[in-house]
Scaffold this active site. Sequence first.
Site, PDB file in Angstrom:
ATOM      1  N   ASP A  84       0.850  -1.185   0.000  1.00 23.46           N
ATOM      2  CA  ASP A  84       0.000   0.000   0.000  1.00 23.46           C
ATOM      3  C   ASP A  84       0.886   1.237   0.000  1.00 23.46           C
ATOM      4  O   ASP A  84       1.993   1.215   0.537  1.00 23.46           O
ATOM      5  CB  ASP A  84      -0.918   0.009   1.223  1.00 23.46           C
ATOM      6  CG  ASP A  84      -2.030  -1.024   1.141  1.00 23.46           C
ATOM      7  OD1 ASP A  84      -2.431  -1.379   0.018  1.00 23.46           O
ATOM      8  OD2 ASP A  84      -2.505  -1.453   2.202  1.00 23.46           O
ATOM      9  N   ASP A 116      -6.961  -1.473  -4.698  1.00 28.11           N
ATOM     10  CA  ASP A 116      -8.046  -1.185  -3.756  1.00 28.11           C
ATOM     11  C   ASP A 116      -8.992  -0.131  -4.324  1.00 28.11           C
ATOM     12  O   ASP A 116     -10.214  -0.254  -4.192  1.00 28.11           O
ATOM     13  CB  ASP A 116      -7.479  -0.679  -2.423  1.00 28.11           C
ATOM     14  CG  ASP A 116      -6.590  -1.693  -1.727  1.00 28.11           C
ATOM     15  OD1 ASP A 116      -6.783  -2.904  -1.931  1.00 28.11           O
ATOM     16  OD2 ASP A 116      -5.698  -1.261  -0.968  1.00 28.11           O
TER      17      ASP A 116
END
Length: 170
Positions: free
Chosen positions: A126, A144
Amino acid sequence: MKDLAAKQSGIRWLWLALLVFVLDIGTKLLVMDTMGYGWANRIEILPFFNLLYVHNYGAAFSFLSDAGGWQRWFFATIALGVSGMLIYWMRCTPATNRILNVAYALVIGGAIGNLFDRLVHGYVIDFLDFYIGNSHWPAFNLADAAICVGAGLIVLDSVKASKKPHAETE
């Protein structure tokens, strides 16, 4: 005959899933190669946005990140199952239904991008960090974002379909 059915079905939108996958993996590789890990190495971009390289061992918003490792295979299985189901649904959806096919492709591309991370690294990479003041949204990635936009489009499509007069839906 199968070739004609594939051209007329939503399967032809799988190119978008591939694009999402390639962009997701490309950005993650760029982050891994150019950024240091963790909060101390964040790159401040805007007063509400940083680039921040972190590992997520769980699912969305680090759900189950400290579960001991079994969650890696659990989420990998879910990603494969959902992707398979959506590909089947794309096959049953006319190619002209753009919103639904784009939605399915975004979810598939994002799911496969995060699946790749889980299988190769054991965690998801991330790097997008949005915040207001000292309150930070959990870091996330392009996969995401694609999954969230795709899910939103699926909801939008179902709301639109439910508002059609009954005679049109039969």
